[in-house]
Design a protein around this motif. Sequence first.
Motif, mmCIF file in Angstrom:
data_model
loop_
_atom_site.group_PDB
_atom_site.id
_atom_site.type_symbol
_atom_site.label_atom_id
_atom_site.label_comp_id
_atom_site.label_asym_id
_atom_site.label_seq_id
_atom_site.Cartn_x
_atom_site.Cartn_y
_atom_site.Cartn_z
ATOM 1 N N TRP A 340 0.836 -1.207 0.000
ATOM 2 C CA TRP A 340 0.000 0.000 0.000
ATOM 3 C C TRP A 340 0.873 1.261 0.000
ATOM 4 O O TRP A 340 0.634 2.200 -0.759
ATOM 5 C CB TRP A 340 -0.916 -0.005 1.236
ATOM 6 C CG TRP A 340 -1.696 1.269 1.371
ATOM 7 C CD1 TRP A 340 -2.885 1.543 0.783
ATOM 8 C CD2 TRP A 340 -1.300 2.443 2.100
ATOM 9 N NE1 TRP A 340 -3.277 2.820 1.097
ATOM 10 C CE2 TRP A 340 -2.315 3.398 1.914
ATOM 11 C CE3 TRP A 340 -0.207 2.765 2.892
ATOM 12 C CZ2 TRP A 340 -2.259 4.654 2.484
ATOM 13 C CZ3 TRP A 340 -0.145 4.019 3.464
ATOM 14 C CH2 TRP A 340 -1.173 4.956 3.254
ATOM 15 N N GLU A 343 2.422 2.163 -3.327
ATOM 16 C CA GLU A 343 1.439 2.692 -4.267
ATOM 17 C C GLU A 343 0.922 4.068 -3.859
ATOM 18 O O GLU A 343 0.785 4.961 -4.680
ATOM 19 C CB GLU A 343 0.245 1.731 -4.279
ATOM 20 C CG GLU A 343 -0.089 1.187 -5.644
ATOM 21 C CD GLU A 343 -1.210 0.187 -5.498
ATOM 22 O OE1 GLU A 343 -2.375 0.618 -5.463
ATOM 23 O OE2 GLU A 343 -0.909 -1.027 -5.380
ATOM 24 N N GLU A 344 0.656 4.189 -2.551
ATOM 25 C CA GLU A 344 0.111 5.460 -2.052
ATOM 26 C C GLU A 344 1.129 6.599 -2.226
ATOM 27 O O GLU A 344 0.765 7.712 -2.586
ATOM 28 C CB GLU A 344 -0.283 5.303 -0.568
ATOM 29 C CG GLU A 344 -0.875 6.550 0.069
ATOM 30 C CD GLU A 344 -2.235 6.960 -0.508
ATOM 31 O OE1 GLU A 344 -2.864 6.141 -1.224
ATOM 32 O OE2 GLU A 344 -2.656 8.106 -0.279
ATOM 33 N N GLY A 347 0.822 7.774 -5.635
ATOM 34 C CA GLY A 347 -0.403 8.562 -5.815
ATOM 35 C C GLY A 347 -0.253 9.971 -5.243
ATOM 36 O O GLY A 347 -0.643 10.958 -5.871
ATOM 37 N N SER A 355 6.621 12.465 -1.043
ATOM 38 C CA SER A 355 6.347 11.314 -0.175
ATOM 39 C C SER A 355 7.478 10.309 -0.249
ATOM 40 O O SER A 355 8.184 10.224 -1.242
ATOM 41 C CB SER A 355 5.062 10.615 -0.629
ATOM 42 O OG SER A 355 4.042 11.565 -0.805
ATOM 43 N N GLU A 390 -9.571 1.145 6.881
ATOM 44 C CA GLU A 390 -9.393 2.288 5.968
ATOM 45 C C GLU A 390 -9.111 3.570 6.729
ATOM 46 O O GLU A 390 -9.516 4.663 6.330
ATOM 47 C CB GLU A 390 -10.611 2.445 5.052
ATOM 48 C CG GLU A 390 -10.723 1.283 4.086
ATOM 49 C CD GLU A 390 -11.954 1.371 3.192
ATOM 50 O OE1 GLU A 390 -12.470 2.491 3.026
ATOM 51 O OE2 GLU A 390 -12.375 0.329 2.683
ATOM 52 N N LEU A 407 -7.859 6.879 5.077
ATOM 53 C CA LEU A 407 -6.795 6.701 4.087
ATOM 54 C C LEU A 407 -7.154 7.318 2.737
ATOM 55 O O LEU A 407 -6.291 7.824 2.041
ATOM 56 C CB LEU A 407 -6.469 5.218 3.922
ATOM 57 C CG LEU A 407 -5.771 4.591 5.146
ATOM 58 C CD1 LEU A 407 -5.479 3.116 4.889
ATOM 59 C CD2 LEU A 407 -4.497 5.326 5.511
ATOM 60 N N ASP A 408 -8.453 7.326 2.394
ATOM 61 C CA ASP A 408 -8.792 7.889 1.085
ATOM 62 C C ASP A 408 -8.803 9.415 1.071
ATOM 63 O O ASP A 408 -8.964 10.019 0.016
ATOM 64 C CB ASP A 408 -10.122 7.319 0.563
ATOM 65 C CG ASP A 408 -11.272 7.606 1.524
ATOM 66 O OD1 ASP A 408 -11.055 8.338 2.512
ATOM 67 O OD2 ASP A 408 -12.388 7.082 1.293
#
Length: 419
Positions: A340, A343-344, A347, A355, A390, A407-408
Motif C-alpha cells: 500500500w 502505491e500510495e 499517488g 512522499s 481504511e 486513508l482515502d
Amino acid sequence: MKFRSIKGSRDILPEESHRWHAAEEAVRAVMQRFNYREIRTPVFEETALFARSIGEFTDIVGKEMYTFLDRSGTSLTLRPEMTASVIRSYIQNNLGEREPLVKVFYVGPMFRQERPQAGRLRQFHQFGAEAIGGAAPEVDAEVIALSAEVYRSLGVKNYSVKINSVGCPNCRPAYKSTLQAFLKGALADLSEESRRRFEQNPLRILDSKDENDRRLTAEAPLMKDHLCGECADHFSALGRLLGRLAVPFEIDGRIVRGLDYYTKTAYEITSGDLGSQDALVGGGRYDLLVSELGGKETPSVGFAAGMERLMMALERHLAADDGPSPTVFLASADERGRAWALEEAMGLRRKGIASESDLLGRSLKAQMREADRQRARFVVIVGEKELALEEAVLKDMRSGEERAVRLDSLAEVLRDSLR
Ligand code: AMP
C-alpha cells in the motif's frame, strides 16, 4: 583502483545542492528584475576564440586553458570565462538585429588550470551578465548596479565596489609609455612576474599582489589621470550615475583586470570577509571585442562573478536551511502495508505531495528513525489493521500531535495541514 575527482574540481553533494539552487535562484531573480535573459552556450569552443578575445599574453591564455585536440585534430578549449562565448553567439546568431541593446546573463561552470589554493578551483562556477550594444555610461552604471544588487538583495553587507578607467586606444598607448618610463628604473627589483609583464602588459604590474612591487609602484602614474577627454567624461559620468542609483563605490586607480579586451570602465567588487581571494566580481566595458571577433563595432559592458565566492559570502544566510525533505513518510508494518505504502506514495507524488516509503525492508522502528532523519513533516503507519479499517494515525513530527485520518482522504488532509 580508486578514482578521485580531478585536482581543483569538486563535487556538489546532495546535502549542499539546495544551497546552490537557492543562490542561483536569487541570481536569476535579480537578473529578471533588471530584464536580462539567460543565454546558455556550449562549455567548449574553438581555442582561437579565447586566444583572440582574452589576449595571448594573459595568464588565462598563456598558461591556464584546458586545451586539447579532438579526434579530428581541431583545437578545442573548455571555456575559461563566458564573455568570448557570448559574443561569439551574439555575432553568429545576429542577436543585435533583433534588439538594439542585448541584455543577457549566464550561470555555469568555467575551467582554468590554476595553481590549486584555497578559494581557487580549476572547475569553478560563474554568473555574469553582458549588455551588448550601448556606449553610454548609463549602461556601465546599470551593469555595476546589477552585480552589486545580487549581494545587497541577499543581505551580504561587507563588500565594496571599486571602479577605474583603463582608457581606450586613443589614450592608453601614450600612458603605457609613461608608465614604462616610470617603471624602467625599478625594473630589476620587480618580481619576476611583473618583469615579464613589462613589455606587453605593464598595466597589470599595478595590481601585482607582491608587497615589494606594491612599494615600488606606489607613486606610479595611473591611467585614470591620463585619460583622453572622451574617456574622462565617461568616467566622471559613471561616478555621478552610480551616486544617483545609490550604489556606494570607491575609485581605485589600480584596477586593471587580467583580460585584454577592456576599454574605459574596469571594476571589481571585493568582500571584506574572504581573506586573500577576496574578489567577488570583475567586469567592465569592452567596446572593441565584438569587432575584433568579426562583428560590427558594438560597444558593450559586462561582469563575471564567482558562484563559490557568493556561496561563501552567503554562508551565514543559507546555513540555517537544511534543504528539502519529504512531506510524509508512509511507514508500513507488514507486507500488505508495504504494498500500500509504495502505491500510495506514488499517488501522493502525482498530487504534488513529496512522499517517501521504505524500500529496504526495514523494521517499523527503523522506518520511524529514518523518517526522523529525513525530517519528514508527517508519518503515517499502515498495516493490515489500518487497511481493513481504511483509517490510520497521522503523526505531526513537529508538534508530536496525532490524529486519525481516513486513508482515502490522506492527500486532502496533508494539503490542508500544510496551509
Ligand atoms: P575573472 O573572470 O578572472 O575576472 O573572475 C571573475 C570572478 O570569478 C572572480 O572575482 C572570482 O569571484 C571568480 N573566479 C575566477 N577564477 C576563479 C577560480 N579559479 N576559482 C574560483 N572562483 C574564481
